[in-house]
Design a protein around this motif. Structure first.
Motif, PDB file in Angstrom:
ATOM      1  N   ALA A   1      50.814  -6.414 -67.416  1.00 29.04           N
ATOM      2  CA  ALA A   1      50.688  -7.708 -66.731  1.00 29.04           C
ATOM      3  C   ALA A   1      50.706  -8.850 -67.740  1.00 29.04           C
ATOM      4  N   ILE A   2      50.030  -8.654 -68.870  1.00 26.24           N
ATOM      5  CA  ILE A   2      49.981  -9.712 -69.887  1.00 26.24           C
ATOM      6  C   ILE A   2      51.366  -9.930 -70.499  1.00 26.24           C
ATOM      7  N   VAL A   3      52.053  -8.827 -70.828  1.00 26.45           N
ATOM      8  CA  VAL A   3      53.355  -8.949 -71.491  1.00 26.45           C
ATOM      9  C   VAL A   3      54.383  -9.608 -70.562  1.00 26.45           C
ATOM     10  N   VAL A   4      54.473  -9.103 -69.339  1.00 28.21           N
ATOM     11  CA  VAL A   4      55.487  -9.651 -68.426  1.00 28.21           C
ATOM     12  C   VAL A   4      55.080 -11.067 -67.998  1.00 28.21           C
ATOM     13  N   GLY A   5      53.781 -11.258 -67.743  1.00 24.88           N
ATOM     14  CA  GLY A   5      53.296 -12.604 -67.419  1.00 24.88           C
ATOM     15  C   GLY A   5      53.562 -13.545 -68.584  1.00 24.88           C
ATOM     16  N   GLY A   6      53.297 -13.078 -69.801  1.00 29.18           N
ATOM     17  CA  GLY A   6      53.530 -13.888 -70.996  1.00 29.18           C
ATOM     18  C   GLY A   6      54.999 -14.267 -71.115  1.00 29.18           C
TER      19      GLY A   6
ATOM     20  N   PRO B   1      46.128  -6.919 -55.557  1.00 29.16           N
ATOM     21  CA  PRO B   1      47.518  -6.915 -55.083  1.00 29.16           C
ATOM     22  C   PRO B   1      48.351  -5.874 -55.830  1.00 29.16           C
ATOM     23  N   ASP B   2      49.521  -5.579 -55.280  1.00 30.36           N
ATOM     24  CA  ASP B   2      50.394  -4.578 -55.873  1.00 30.36           C
ATOM     25  C   ASP B   2      50.973  -5.076 -57.200  1.00 30.36           C
ATOM     26  N   VAL B   3      50.731  -4.314 -58.256  1.00 30.82           N
ATOM     27  CA  VAL B   3      51.141  -4.749 -59.594  1.00 30.82           C
ATOM     28  C   VAL B   3      52.661  -4.753 -59.740  1.00 30.82           C
ATOM     29  N   VAL B   4      53.310  -3.719 -59.217  1.00 23.96           N
ATOM     30  CA  VAL B   4      54.756  -3.594 -59.411  1.00 23.96           C
ATOM     31  C   VAL B   4      55.493  -4.780 -58.780  1.00 23.96           C
ATOM     32  N   THR B   5      55.111  -5.118 -57.549  1.00 25.54           N
ATOM     33  CA  THR B   5      55.734  -6.269 -56.878  1.00 25.54           C
ATOM     34  C   THR B   5      55.558  -7.523 -57.726  1.00 25.54           C
ATOM     35  N   ALA B   6      54.345  -7.716 -58.219  1.00 26.83           N
ATOM     36  CA  ALA B   6      54.059  -8.910 -59.010  1.00 26.83           C
ATOM     37  C   ALA B   6      54.882  -8.917 -60.298  1.00 26.83           C
ATOM     38  N   LEU B   7      55.020  -7.754 -60.927  1.00 26.47           N
ATOM     39  CA  LEU B   7      55.781  -7.681 -62.182  1.00 26.47           C
ATOM     40  C   LEU B   7      57.261  -7.984 -61.943  1.00 26.47           C
ATOM     41  N   VAL B   8      57.793  -7.460 -60.852  1.00 22.43           N
ATOM     42  CA  VAL B   8      59.200  -7.725 -60.526  1.00 22.43           C
ATOM     43  C   VAL B   8      59.403  -9.223 -60.280  1.00 22.43           C
TER      44      VAL B   8
END
Ligand SMILES: Nc1ncnc2c1ncn2[C@@H]1O[C@H](COP(=O)(O)OP(=O)(O)OP(=O)(O)O)[C@@H](O)[C@H]1O
Ligand SMILES: [Mg+2]
Lengths: 453, 239
Positions: A345-350, A425-432
């Motif tokens: 989450a940090i890497v993709v959010g970053g 919430p669903d992590v995968v959806t958020a990452l996509v």
């Protein structure tokens, strides 16, 4: 590209004041916002004064099921609010006046006597006292609601006990049996069933056509009717004791713990400010230092420079967010077993925040302007993402949802929340979603960089 | 400098270069040739297109029209220091040496520190250097790749007379070793004194290409100094 990254880190190391501000400010802001949001939902402090003599127990009816233990009741109350035990009414009042607690609950000494009287022939109204500080109307009403809910629950419990007791009386009346009264002592109650049978037998022995036989038959019919109807009354009493039972289920919205939500907000805000400001500033600095043309002329092209800035943002994201989470660990519970998800989450959010920062840097082309713009855009977007559904009208909320989806904050918050807590919430959806946002802003930055030099 | 000894062959050749920004022409049909070891001064009023020309030669901007042939490495020193002020002199040199893929990074850095006479200031942050020393680092970076052609955009701006003299001493050494140097300047005596040839630009057009003596002659030789001759020349051409 590696050398550019090292160069940027070197520059940061040489600017301790900027780095300190860049870290301290967002972390402080993030933690403040996170905890301000969750503070409202934390347990309010309530002073608790129990004036009931300790040895007393409340017994309604007979048998173990009729016992109500005041200590247990206190425990129930204190699971909803933070109880502060006080020894006197004066102390309770003082605490409320000082704002140390937002309310005081006082159980008067005669509460149990009055409760007991409910099951007697001379019922009195039992009362508890609530002292509220109206300085903070929002909190006061919150406490009002909670205490009201507790009292309602207590009332339900009591009425159930009382109706149980009434049912026992009815049962005795129908079936008959042993009954004891404090002064009179124990005696036998005949019961309607038994009475009916006796009357029936007596009626049979009376001569046919005699007026007495007719009278006994009428009494027998009444006894049967009364017994049958009282049988129906039993379940009815139970229904009265708890007219509506609530089966609460959360069907939508976030079910993760408030603690986790606060951490996720703190982390997302920190991540946003550190990364957006750093990347926007660092990209604008390339132009301000006049170096952009020089480095993009060498083997690092414009795209290479952009990738380097995104990497810089990701490195900073990881460092600062992990620092924040580590610092928060003693204060709140973080499930480090979910570290891989948190890191993702940090890497993709970053990356998404970095791309957003790069777009700001490329469009403003000046360090100061980029910092200002980064603030002016980021803060409202963050607040917009924290607007709960239902507080604004549906149409407005739809607009808010679209705006949220266009910026990295909302999906980053979802990703962090989902990573911190399996109920989130669903992590995968958020990452996509984050990846899509990252790519979009990277493209915008790349186009803007064409007019950079 | 290590070997760019060349004969009189063209080191750089531009034909019909044109460039416009948002429809406004910054450069119109400019052609010239510069030979190895030649010192070509590009002069002209503000906004004449000097920086635009040099950045096209450096490959930073593409020309809208025209052809350019540059056999070999081109070093570029932009107008104004293009340096990281928070990094030290040596760190700046090392970074750009790596970005330019210089084979021997440390060797290149040492050589440039030596040539720019900045060895004692190697570990000082560029921000603490005087403008003149910053400009020397700026130029040193342009020389890291040992280019055959060196482009200097107003290299002497902000330097005191002594620093300026040192700069030209350094540049003349380079040219003597065979490096082609193309520089723009507003100090006309620098163009007159050091330039083996002058390229005069005005409103994006090449209005003169020749020696300073030829420029004097073009305005009838009546003006006693080069600056007056230059202004008279531009006035005659309607600029
Ligand atoms: N990036 C740019 N975008 C738009 N116009 C530009 C750009 N760069 C230069 N120009 C325009 O092109 C023309 C030539 O500019 P250039 O910088 O080449 O002039 P110059 O001769 O170097 O001037 P100076 O002596 O002031 O440095 C000017 O009109 C300038 O406004
Ligand atoms: Mg210029």
């Amino acid at each position: 590209m590696r050398w550019l990254l090292i160069k940027d880190l070197q520059i940061l190391r040489r600017s301790p004041l900027i780095v300190a501000l860049l870290i301290v400010y967002p972390v402080a802001l993030g933690v403040l916002i996170g905890f301000a949001l969750s503070a409202d939902n934390s347990k309010p402090r309530v002073a608790f004064l129990n004036e009931i003599p300790e040895t007393e127990q409340l017994q309604i009816g007979s048998g173990g099921s009729g016992e109500i233990d005041p200590a247990q009741a206190r425990e129930q109350l204190c699971s909803r609010v933070e109880c502060v035990d006080v020894d006197s009414r004066a102390e309770a009042e003082q605490k409320v006046t000082d704002g140390d607690v937002i309310a005081a609950l006082i159980l008067p000494p005669d509460l149990l006597d009055k409760l007991r009287s409910l099951a007697s022939l001379n019922p009195q109204e039992p009362k508890v006292e609530v002292l509220v500080n109206q300085d903070d109307p929002v909190k006061a009403s919150l406490v009002d609601d909670r205490i009201q809910a507790l009292i309602t629950e207590a009332n339900l419990l009591l009425s159930q006990r009382i109706s149980d007791e009434a049912a026992n009386y009815l049962d005795l009346l129908i079936k008959g049996g042993e009954f004891s009264l404090p002064v009179v002592g124990s005696f036998d109650v005949l019961g309607l069933q038994q009475a009916g049978r006796i009357l029936h037998a007596v009626g049979g022995q009376l001569p046919r056509g005699s007026p007495a036989r007719e009278a006994v038959a009428r009494v027998t019919r009444f006894a049967d009717l009364a017994r049958q109807n009282l049988d129906f009354a039993l379940p009815l009493l139970g229904a009265v004791a708890e007219p509506i039972s609530v089966d609460k289920q959360v069907v939508a919205g976030n079910t993760s713990e408030l603690d986790t939500f606060a951490i996720a907000v703190a982390a997302a805000v920190t991540l946003m400010f550190v990364t957006v400001l750093l990347v926007a500033g660092s990209l604008a600095l390339e132009r301000e230092e006049n170096a952009f043309a020089r480095i993009t002329r060498g083997l690092v092209g414009t795209t290479g420079l952009l990738v380097e800035k995104l990497l810089l943002g990701i490195v900073a994201s990881i460092a600062v967010t992990l620092l924040l989470l580590a610092a928060l660990t003693p204060l709140v519970s973080i499930d480090w077993g979910r570290a891989p998800l948190i890191l993702a989450a940090i890497v993709v959010g970053g990356a998404a925040f970095a791309a957003f920062g790069a777009a700001i840097g490329a469009l403003t082309r000046e360090v100061r302007a980029s910092s200002l713009l980064a603030f002016m855009i980021s803060l409202p977007i963050a607040f917009l993402s924290l607007v709960p559904s239902g507080t604004v009208s549906g149409g407005v909320f739809d607009v808010i949802r679209v705006v949220r989806a266009l910026f990295p904050f909302d999906p980053a918050l979802d990703a962090l929340q989902g990573a911190l807590d399996s109920a989130g919430p669903d992590v995968v959806t958020a990452l996509v979603h984050l990846l899509a946002v990252a790519v979009a802003y990277a493209v915008i930055s790349r186009v803007a960089l064409r007019r950079f030099a | 400098m290590s070997g760019h000894e060349r004969d009189g062959a063209a080191a750089i050749e531009a034909r019909g270069l044109s460039k416009s920004f948002d429809g406004r022409a910054a450069l119109r049909d400019v052609s010239f040739t510069a030979r190895a070891g030649e010192l070509l001064a590009v002069i002209g009023p503000n906004g004449a297109g000097k920086t635009t020309l040099l950045s096209i030669l450096a490959g930073i901007r593409g020309a809208d029209a025209g052809t350019l042939s540059v056999p070999g490495e081109v070093g570029w020193v932009p107008q104004g220091a293009a340096l990281y002020r928070r990094l030290t002199v040596a760190e700046n040199l090392r970074l750009f040496a790596r970005l330019e893929r210089v084979a021997d990074v440390e060797g290149g850095v040492e050589r440039m520190l030596e040539q720019a006479r900045l060895a004692e200031r190697r570990d000082d942050q560029v921000a603490t250097l005087s403008g003149g020393n910053q400009q020397r680092v700026n130029i040193a970076i342009g020389l890291l790749s040992e280019p055959a052609v060196l482009l200097l955009d107003e290299p002497s701006t902000g330097l005191d007379p002594r620093q300026r003299a040192r700069l030209w001493e350094f540049v003349l050494d380079l040219a003597g070793a065979g490096t082609t140097v193309i520089y723009s300047t507003h100090h006309l005596h620098e163009a007159e004194r050091y330039g083996s040839r002058l390229l005069v630009l005005a409103d994006g057009e090449r209005v003169f290409d020749g020696t300073s003596a030829e420029l004097h002659a073009a305005v009838g030789g009546g003006e006693h100094d080069f600056e007056s001759a230059f202004v008279a020349f531009l006035r005659e051409r309607g600029h």
